[in-house]
Design a protein around this motif. Structure first.
Motif: not given
Length: 126
Positions: A4-5, A7-8, A11-12, A41, A44-45, A48, A57
């Motif tokens: 998940r991290a 993926e953040w 996306q960044a 993002k 947020k990674g 996480h 959020k």
């Protein structure tokens, strides 16, 4: 680093590339918005990764840095504060004319160039 991290962060990077695309297309204040989203993002990674929790959020970069207990070098910190303040203006412009006057081509080029350093620094915090 968990998936998940990762993926953040993926996306960044994508959002930073989108910022460059928007700038090339003269959608200048959207480029700034995407710079903010890229840093958001990445943070947020890191959130996480460090806290093993789904990030809240929120869009406040300072809040996210505080939660993950990181303190950037002064120049990066100042830029992140500036980008954080630009977020409201680019997310919810008072008027289109005003936001277009504020985020000129030169200003956006500067912001794009400066966004890369904090993004790299955040990645080093993993």
């Amino acid at each position: 680093m968990n998936k998940r991290a990762e993926e953040w962060l993926r996306q960044a990077d994508y959002d930073l590339a989108t910022a460059e695309f928007m700038a090339d297309g003269r959608r200048l204040f959207y480029a700034v918005f995407m710079c903010h989203l890229s840093i958001e993002k990445a943070l947020k990674g890191l959130y996480h990764h460090k806290l093993q929790e789904v990030p809240p959020k929120v869009h406040n970069l300072i809040y996210l840095m505080t939660r993950v207990k990181i303190a950037p070098p002064e120049s990066i910190g100042k830029f992140i504060v500036t980008l954080n303040e630009a977020s409201v203006a680019t997310r919810y412009p008072e008027t289109l004319d005003k936001v277009q006057r504020e985020f000129t081509e030169n200003a956006v080029k500067e912001i794009l160039g400066q966004t890369k350093e904090p993004l790299q620094w955040i990645k080093l915090q993993f």
